[in-house]
Design an enzyme around this catalytic site. Sequence first.
Site, PDB file in Angstrom:
ATOM      1  N   ASP A 159       9.614  23.124  41.485  1.00 26.91           N
ATOM      2  CA  ASP A 159       9.852  23.384  39.910  1.00 26.91           C
ATOM      3  C   ASP A 159       9.836  21.926  39.123  1.00 26.91           C
ATOM      4  OD1 ASP A 159       9.599  24.843  37.456  1.00 26.91           O
ATOM      5  OD2 ASP A 159      12.010  25.124  37.570  1.00 26.91           O
ATOM      6  N   HIS A 160       9.116  21.724  38.083  1.00 33.97           N
ATOM      7  CA  HIS A 160       9.337  20.733  37.179  1.00 33.97           C
ATOM      8  C   HIS A 160       9.505  19.256  37.839  1.00 33.97           C
ATOM      9  CE1 HIS A 160       9.758  22.678  33.198  1.00 33.97           C
ATOM     10  NE2 HIS A 160      10.405  23.650  33.862  1.00 33.97           N
ATOM     11  N   HIS A 205      14.706  26.541  27.732  1.00 40.19           N
ATOM     12  CA  HIS A 205      15.529  26.523  29.025  1.00 40.19           C
ATOM     13  C   HIS A 205      17.088  26.896  28.737  1.00 40.19           C
ATOM     14  CE1 HIS A 205      12.205  24.001  31.109  1.00 40.19           C
ATOM     15  NE2 HIS A 205      12.212  25.261  31.426  1.00 40.19           N
ATOM     16  N   GLY A 206      17.644  27.662  29.535  1.00 40.72           N
ATOM     17  CA  GLY A 206      19.003  27.803  29.420  1.00 40.72           C
ATOM     18  C   GLY A 206      19.253  29.209  28.439  1.00 40.72           C
ATOM     19  N   HIS A 219       8.059  29.447  30.564  1.00 36.04           N
ATOM     20  CA  HIS A 219       9.253  29.041  31.179  1.00 36.04           C
ATOM     21  C   HIS A 219      10.379  29.796  30.215  1.00 36.04           C
ATOM     22  CE1 HIS A 219       7.995  25.857  34.209  1.00 36.04           C
ATOM     23  NE2 HIS A 219       6.846  26.192  33.984  1.00 36.04           N
ATOM     24  N   GLY A 220      11.692  29.340  30.981  1.00 33.79           N
ATOM     25  CA  GLY A 220      12.575  29.712  29.860  1.00 33.79           C
ATOM     26  C   GLY A 220      12.862  31.168  29.901  1.00 33.79           C
ATOM     27  N   THR A 268      18.453  30.245  34.973  1.00 34.95           N
ATOM     28  CA  THR A 268      19.809  30.244  34.332  1.00 34.95           C
ATOM     29  C   THR A 268      20.683  31.659  34.650  1.00 34.95           C
ATOM     30  OG1 THR A 268      19.246  28.774  32.765  1.00 34.95           O
ATOM     31  CG2 THR A 268      21.294  29.973  32.577  1.00 34.95           C
ATOM     32  N   ASN A 288       9.024  32.227  34.512  1.00 38.03           N
ATOM     33  CA  ASN A 288      10.251  31.332  35.143  1.00 38.03           C
ATOM     34  C   ASN A 288      11.614  32.068  34.542  1.00 38.03           C
ATOM     35  OD1 ASN A 288       8.111  29.961  36.122  1.00 38.03           O
ATOM     36  ND2 ASN A 288       8.991  28.225  35.677  1.00 38.03           N
ATOM     37  N   VAL A 289      12.510  32.057  35.690  1.00 39.28           N
ATOM     38  CA  VAL A 289      13.852  32.512  35.425  1.00 39.28           C
ATOM     39  C   VAL A 289      14.669  31.690  36.177  1.00 39.28           C
ATOM     40  CG1 VAL A 289      15.643  34.356  35.211  1.00 39.28           C
ATOM     41  CG2 VAL A 289      13.150  35.145  34.850  1.00 39.28           C
TER      42      VAL A 289
HETATM   43  O1  G3H Z   1      11.560  26.139  35.428  1.00 41.52           O
HETATM   44  C1  G3H Z   1      12.493  26.976  35.130  1.00 41.52           C
HETATM   45  C2  G3H Z   1      12.633  28.014  34.031  1.00 41.52           C
HETATM   46  O2  G3H Z   1      11.877  27.506  33.039  1.00 41.52           O
HETATM   47  C3  G3H Z   1      13.807  28.573  34.091  1.00 41.52           C
HETATM   48  O3  G3H Z   1      14.559  28.897  32.703  1.00 41.52           O
HETATM   49  O4  G3H Z   1      16.689  28.748  33.164  1.00 41.52           O
HETATM   50  O5  G3H Z   1      15.794  29.601  30.979  1.00 41.52           O
HETATM   51  O6  G3H Z   1      15.492  30.952  33.026  1.00 41.52           O
HETATM   52  P1  G3H Z   1      15.676  29.541  32.467  1.00 41.52           P
HETATM   53 ZN    ZN Z   2      11.046  25.470  33.072  1.00 39.45          ZN
END
Ligand code: G3H
Ligand code: ZN
Length: 280
Positions: A78-79, A174-175, A203-204, A228, A225-226
């Site tokens: 990821d990223h 994110h977060g 994402h996020g 946090t 994507n999950v």
């Molecule tokens: O790349 C990872 C995700 O975008 C996670 O986002 O931590 O806000 O769920 P999140």
């Molecule tokens: Zn992300």
Amino acid sequence: MRTNILLDAKAGRFAIGAFNVNTYDEMIAIADEAEKRQLPVIMMASMSSAKFFGIPTFAKLCRVLDEAYSIPVISHLDHCTRPELLLDCVEAGFDSVMYDGSHGLYEDNVQVTRRLADVCHKKGVFIEAELGVIAGEEGPVKSKFSEFTNPDYVADFVKRTTLDSLAVSIGNAHGFYKGKPEIQFDLLAEIRANIPDTALVLHGGTGIPGEDIRRSIRMGITKVNVGTEIRAAYMRGVKDYVAVHPQDGDVREYVVSLREAIGKSAAKYMDCFDCRGDQK
Ligand code: G3H
Ligand code: ZN
């Protein structure tokens, strides 16, 4: 790699959950929930988590789970902002990787993604890239502000990079969100119209209301994507167990309760991923 898996999801109106993991217990908890729903699942390692597991170890762990479960279990980096690390993961047998050149110049993002895509595709590895900037922090990638994906650039970006999926910035962050996330569905529709055949990634995922996740899946998002929320569930699980068993804890009982806490959080999202029965 089953490179058509996201496009299958797109055609079938469901999304694949991609969860950031740092431990084997998170992987088991998430795979168990995916198995119950018969949904493929992606295990994501950030750059630091890939190193924490050991790059070949993470790839092999996912392969073992892929064999052990009846659903596909896919490994993903990821990223990644460091091309050398991405290539190490490709070499070690990751199924999928993300190159994140979103913070640099557009032209650099195109050139580097394209170079990496050529290597990935020779090895049958799936590559995701990002256009626009997602606010918040995810591993080495940090931004106080978001910069929405410019729909006028997406067709050029997809064509020139030959990427397999595109991460979009459409009000997601994110977060934990401060307040209700404002997903820009009109922008998503515009992006979709300009690249109708490309898998799109949201994402996020943490904190996006279920109805918004479903709506975005119906509009073409195929990977959510999950991260946090999974980490928070892990820490909550640790604290809750230790609070009840300050002296007399049992290792297996502890691990089971931890997995339950993580599984519950992952399940909340997975329950939004299958939109096959939705009206429109
Ligand atoms: O790349 C990872 C995700 O975008 C996670 O986002 O931590 O806000 O769920 P999140
Ligand atoms: Zn992300």
